[in-house]
Write a protein that holds these residues in place. Structure first.
Motif, mmCIF file in Angstrom:
data_model
loop_
_atom_site.group_PDB
_atom_site.id
_atom_site.type_symbol
_atom_site.label_atom_id
_atom_site.label_comp_id
_atom_site.label_asym_id
_atom_site.label_seq_id
_atom_site.Cartn_x
_atom_site.Cartn_y
_atom_site.Cartn_z
ATOM 1 N N ARG A 1 0.832 -1.214 0.000
ATOM 2 C CA ARG A 1 0.000 0.000 0.000
ATOM 3 C C ARG A 1 0.860 1.254 0.000
ATOM 4 N NH1 ARG A 1 -5.522 -1.046 1.057
ATOM 5 N NH2 ARG A 1 -5.796 -3.085 2.017
ATOM 6 N N LYS A 2 1.963 1.215 0.750
ATOM 7 C CA LYS A 2 2.885 2.351 0.805
ATOM 8 C C LYS A 2 4.245 1.907 0.277
ATOM 9 C CE LYS A 2 0.796 4.482 4.832
ATOM 10 N NZ LYS A 2 0.992 4.900 6.229
ATOM 11 N N PRO A 3 4.809 2.631 -0.689
ATOM 12 C CA PRO A 3 6.128 2.265 -1.210
ATOM 13 C C PRO A 3 7.192 2.274 -0.112
ATOM 14 C CG PRO A 3 5.085 3.866 -2.633
ATOM 15 C CD PRO A 3 4.228 3.759 -1.406
ATOM 16 N N GLY A 4 8.099 1.312 -0.170
ATOM 17 C CA GLY A 4 9.185 1.242 0.801
ATOM 18 C C GLY A 4 8.754 0.736 2.150
ATOM 19 N N SER A 5 7.749 -0.134 2.185
ATOM 20 C CA SER A 5 7.226 -0.594 3.477
ATOM 21 C C SER A 5 7.989 -1.785 4.050
ATOM 22 C CB SER A 5 5.737 -0.925 3.346
ATOM 23 O OG SER A 5 5.524 -1.915 2.376
ATOM 24 N N GLY A 6 9.197 -2.052 3.568
ATOM 25 C CA GLY A 6 10.016 -3.115 4.149
ATOM 26 C C GLY A 6 10.094 -4.332 3.261
ATOM 27 N N VAL A 7 10.198 -5.492 3.884
ATOM 28 C CA VAL A 7 10.335 -6.755 3.158
ATOM 29 C C VAL A 7 8.990 -7.138 2.553
ATOM 30 C CG1 VAL A 7 10.857 -9.200 3.371
ATOM 31 C CG2 VAL A 7 12.231 -7.531 4.608
ATOM 32 N N LEU A 8 9.001 -7.457 1.259
ATOM 33 C CA LEU A 8 7.798 -7.923 0.570
ATOM 34 C C LEU A 8 7.978 -9.396 0.215
ATOM 35 C CD1 LEU A 8 7.160 -4.961 -1.881
ATOM 36 C CD2 LEU A 8 6.003 -5.431 0.257
ATOM 37 N N LEU A 9 6.882 -10.139 0.245
ATOM 38 C CA LEU A 9 6.920 -11.567 -0.033
ATOM 39 C C LEU A 9 5.695 -11.956 -0.834
ATOM 40 C CD1 LEU A 9 7.900 -14.630 1.445
ATOM 41 C CD2 LEU A 9 5.537 -14.280 2.049
ATOM 42 N N VAL A 10 5.892 -12.858 -1.795
ATOM 43 C CA VAL A 10 4.779 -13.499 -2.483
ATOM 44 C C VAL A 10 5.184 -14.947 -2.696
ATOM 45 C CG1 VAL A 10 5.523 -12.861 -4.810
ATOM 46 C CG2 VAL A 10 3.131 -13.389 -4.381
ATOM 47 N N SER A 11 4.239 -15.860 -2.485
ATOM 48 C CA SER A 11 4.516 -17.286 -2.611
ATOM 49 C C SER A 11 3.281 -17.979 -3.174
ATOM 50 C CB SER A 11 4.855 -17.860 -1.238
ATOM 51 O OG SER A 11 4.992 -19.263 -1.302
ATOM 52 N N VAL A 12 3.501 -18.872 -4.149
ATOM 53 C CA VAL A 12 2.416 -19.663 -4.737
ATOM 54 C C VAL A 12 2.855 -21.120 -4.723
ATOM 55 C CG1 VAL A 12 0.988 -20.066 -6.765
ATOM 56 C CG2 VAL A 12 1.768 -17.770 -6.265
ATOM 57 N N GLN A 13 1.947 -21.991 -4.277
ATOM 58 C CA GLN A 13 2.234 -23.416 -4.219
ATOM 59 C C GLN A 13 1.081 -24.193 -4.828
ATOM 60 O OE1 GLN A 13 2.668 -24.930 -0.247
ATOM 61 N NE2 GLN A 13 3.094 -27.003 -0.922
ATOM 62 N N ALA A 14 1.363 -24.987 -5.859
ATOM 63 C CA ALA A 14 0.360 -25.900 -6.408
ATOM 64 C C ALA A 14 0.345 -27.141 -5.526
ATOM 65 C CB ALA A 14 0.703 -26.273 -7.842
ATOM 66 N N ARG A 15 -0.834 -27.685 -5.264
ATOM 67 C CA ARG A 15 -0.949 -28.855 -4.397
ATOM 68 C C ARG A 15 -0.079 -29.986 -4.938
ATOM 69 N NH1 ARG A 15 -6.588 -30.466 -2.063
ATOM 70 N NH2 ARG A 15 -5.896 -29.065 -0.441
ATOM 71 N N GLY A 16 0.759 -30.546 -4.052
ATOM 72 C CA GLY A 16 1.661 -31.623 -4.429
ATOM 73 C C GLY A 16 3.045 -31.150 -4.820
ATOM 74 N N ASN A 17 3.258 -29.849 -4.905
ATOM 75 C CA ASN A 17 4.569 -29.288 -5.276
ATOM 76 C C ASN A 17 5.073 -28.362 -4.185
ATOM 77 O OD1 ASN A 17 4.453 -30.616 -7.709
ATOM 78 N ND2 ASN A 17 3.777 -28.827 -8.854
ATOM 79 N N ARG A 18 6.308 -27.929 -4.321
ATOM 80 C CA ARG A 18 6.892 -26.969 -3.386
ATOM 81 C C ARG A 18 6.483 -25.550 -3.771
ATOM 82 N NH1 ARG A 18 12.607 -29.104 -1.457
ATOM 83 N NH2 ARG A 18 12.146 -31.312 -1.585
ATOM 84 N N PRO A 19 6.448 -24.642 -2.806
ATOM 85 C CA PRO A 19 6.094 -23.256 -3.139
ATOM 86 C C PRO A 19 7.203 -22.550 -3.922
ATOM 87 C CG PRO A 19 6.624 -23.453 -0.813
ATOM 88 C CD PRO A 19 6.649 -24.843 -1.375
ATOM 89 N N VAL A 20 6.787 -21.622 -4.776
ATOM 90 C CA VAL A 20 7.705 -20.731 -5.489
ATOM 91 C C VAL A 20 7.560 -19.369 -4.818
ATOM 92 C CG1 VAL A 20 8.270 -19.662 -7.688
ATOM 93 C CG2 VAL A 20 7.438 -22.021 -7.624
ATOM 94 N N THR A 21 8.676 -18.820 -4.328
ATOM 95 C CA THR A 21 8.630 -17.627 -3.482
ATOM 96 C C THR A 21 9.557 -16.544 -4.010
ATOM 97 O OG1 THR A 21 8.195 -19.036 -1.570
ATOM 98 C CG2 THR A 21 8.946 -16.811 -1.113
ATOM 99 N N ASP A 22 9.113 -15.302 -3.871
ATOM 100 C CA ASP A 22 9.953 -14.134 -4.118
ATOM 101 C C ASP A 22 9.880 -13.274 -2.867
ATOM 102 O OD1 ASP A 22 11.540 -12.170 -5.263
ATOM 103 O OD2 ASP A 22 9.822 -11.152 -6.161
ATOM 104 N N ARG A 23 11.030 -13.076 -2.238
ATOM 105 C CA ARG A 23 11.081 -12.295 -1.009
ATOM 106 C C ARG A 23 12.275 -11.362 -1.082
ATOM 107 N NH1 ARG A 23 11.648 -14.415 5.216
ATOM 108 N NH2 ARG A 23 11.716 -12.327 6.080
ATOM 109 N N GLY A 24 12.052 -10.111 -0.704
ATOM 110 C CA GLY A 24 13.155 -9.158 -0.714
ATOM 111 C C GLY A 24 12.711 -7.776 -0.278
ATOM 112 N N ARG A 25 13.680 -6.882 -0.224
ATOM 113 C CA ARG A 25 13.407 -5.494 0.152
ATOM 114 C C ARG A 25 13.081 -4.700 -1.107
ATOM 115 N NH1 ARG A 25 13.478 -3.452 4.332
ATOM 116 N NH2 ARG A 25 14.450 -3.737 6.302
#
Length: 129
Positions: free
Chosen positions: A70-94
């Protein structure tokens, strides 16, 4: 021009195109810079939370997600998607504004989505079944 010259020009042109494609694929970058954070397909869900929103898209069996703060520069951002039966794919960073996009092949399987921005977070459980 004779036939040999035409073949040489064709081969050189194909080689130049191949090399340019290799260099384009090998170019370094972050998930934030990838295509200005766009996912292919249509948006099927938005998961709002206190400090941001996770946007979920579906296209040809693939599911793609981004987390937008909502506000730019709000710290660490994360998004993760996991299809059932597989491992999650994640992007995390500042990142300043957005994490992702991350894409998984889900086919007709359920997916689990997580997103966070600063101190706020959301987790979907299994959806899109």
């Amino acid at each position: 021009m004779d036939g040999g010259a035409i073949r040489r020009f064709t081969v050189l042109g194909a080689a130049a195109l191949t090399l340019s494609g290799v260099f384009a694929l090998a170019a370094p970058g972050t998930a934030e810079a990838a295509t200005a954070g766009r996912c292919a397909g249509r948006q099927v869900r938005a998961l709002p939370f206190a400090t941001g929103t996770v946007h979920l898209y579906r296209h040809n069996g693939y599911v793609c997600a981004t987390t937008v703060a909502r506000k730019p520069g709000s710290g660490v951002l994360l998004v993760s998607v996991q299809a059932r039966g597989n491992r999650p794919v994640t992007d995390r960073g500042r990142y300043r504004y957005q994490a992702g996009p991350v894409t998984v092949h889900a086919g007709h399987r359920c997916v689990k989505v997580r997103g966070a921005a600063g101190r706020g977070a959301v987790s979907s459980g299994w959806i899109l079944c």
